[in-house]
Scaffold this active site. Structure first.
Site, PDB file in Angstrom:
ATOM      1  N   SER A  50       0.822  -1.179   0.155  1.00  0.00           N
ATOM      2  CA  SER A  50       0.043  -0.101  -0.042  1.00  0.00           C
ATOM      3  C   SER A  50       1.019   1.366   0.160  1.00  0.00           C
ATOM      4  CB  SER A  50      -1.118   0.041   1.085  1.00  0.00           C
ATOM      5  OG  SER A  50      -1.890   0.945   1.146  1.00  0.00           O
TER       6      SER A  50
ATOM      7  N   ASP B  39      -8.968  -4.412  -6.111  1.00  0.00           N
ATOM      8  CA  ASP B  39      -8.608  -3.508  -5.326  1.00  0.00           C
ATOM      9  C   ASP B  39      -9.498  -2.163  -5.290  1.00  0.00           C
ATOM     10  OD1 ASP B  39      -7.167  -1.430  -3.492  1.00  0.00           O
ATOM     11  OD2 ASP B  39      -5.313  -2.259  -4.171  1.00  0.00           O
TER      12      ASP B  39
ATOM     13  N   HIS C 114      -7.193  -5.074  -1.814  1.00  0.00           N
ATOM     14  CA  HIS C 114      -6.007  -4.312  -1.625  1.00  0.00           C
ATOM     15  C   HIS C 114      -5.502  -4.967  -0.450  1.00  0.00           C
ATOM     16  CE1 HIS C 114      -3.638  -0.549  -1.064  1.00  0.00           C
ATOM     17  NE2 HIS C 114      -3.916  -0.534   0.259  1.00  0.00           N
TER      18      HIS C 114
END
Length: 302
Positions: A171, A217, A249
């Site tokens: 991320s 995601d 995600h």
């Protein structure tokens, strides 16, 4: 035969523009793109036995490792973390990898992946950031600070070849890996996992980079993050994009054999210059229930 050369760090690497084949395969579910091949460097650092799909998907590789905690108050520039280092003293030095978590997360979110990579013959530093809200550019600085500590001051420094370093992250930590690669071209590899960054331009990145995206995601949708990041990097680079079919995600936060397989293969190929791992990257996986898209600028054995 036309040969072009480009310089990355202190390494001069030839690119064969004529002999490399470009293969383009379109399906209803995704795209597999294999552009020009990258010539292998002459010196390799093979560590461990010949690999197989089973061996690089396994939770435990051929090297036993130990975990050493580095306290937050004993370092500067990042938030401490855990070093996973092979116990083997006869194989020579190892490449090293620093990895960073995502927004609001701690190193526990990547605790499954760090020892897997270490067990394949790497020293891995799974770090905490200074604050859990640090932005990608700051996380990039923290990854580099962690590598500097790892190679200069850590108890594992004697096991590390400081010329063979890489970064990873999830991320905003994945965005941090891209930012680190942009600012330190001497890195040998970067593997951002479902990366998030408001910066979409990584045209200055020359580090071999494999981006892993999640098809479903909604936090860092590939169309707004991973794919623009990939497209922004120069076509002449070694770069890859692997998209996990149906993945969210947070796919990198739980054990995932596809993530570990391709992360290990990429690190082995570019940190260790081990062409035995080329087979897993080129031509790469078919599009199936696990992989929805794969693009790679293939290295070339020859």
């Amino acid at each position: 035969m036309a040969i072009r050369r480009r310089r990355r760090g202190n390494l001069l690497r030839p690119r064969n523009l004529v002999g490399a084949l470009a293969a383009l395969a379109l399906t209803g579910t995704g795209l597999a793109l294999i552009p020009n091949a990258q010539a292998a460097t002459s010196k390799t650092f093979e560590r461990g036995p010949a690999p197989s799909v089973k061996s690089i998907q396994a939770a435990q590789g051929p090297f036993a490792s130990t975990r050493t905690n580095v306290a937050r108050n004993s370092v500067s520039g990042f938030g401490g973390g855990d070093i996973y280092a092979p116990t083997d003293t006869g194989a020579g030095t190892f490449g090293a990898v620093a990895m960073a978590p995502g927004f609001t997360a701690t190193r526990s979110s990547l605790a499954w992946l760090a020892p897997r990579i270490a067990s394949q013959g790497f020293v891995v530093f799974n770090i905490d950031t200074l604050t859990t809200s640090d932005q990608p550019a700051q996380r990039g600085k923290e990854l580099l600070a962690a590598l500097d500590f790892l190679t200069r001051s850590s108890s594992a420094r004697s096991k590390i070849d400081a010329s063979r370093l890489a970064v990873m992250g999830h991320s905003m930590g994945g965005g941090g890996a891209l930012e680190a690669a942009k600012s330190r071209p001497s890195l040998q590899a970067a593997v951002p996992l479902t990366p998030w960054d408001l910066n979409r331009n990584f045209s200055g990145v020359s580090v071999p980079t494999l981006i892993v995206g999640g098809q479903r995601d909604t936090i860092a949708p590939p169309a707004q993050h991973s794919i623009p990041f990939f497209n922004s990097m120069p076509a002449a680079n070694d770069k890859g994009y692997l998209e996990l079919a149906g993945a969210s995600h947070f796919a990198p936060n739980i054990p995932n054999s596809t993530i570990s397989e391709f992360s290990i293969a990429w690190l082995k190929r570019f940190v260790d210059n081990d062409t035995r791992f080329e087979q897993f990257l080129c031509p790469g996986p078919g599009l199936n229930g696990t992989v929805s898209q794969y693009r790679a600028d293939c290295p070339h054995q020859g």
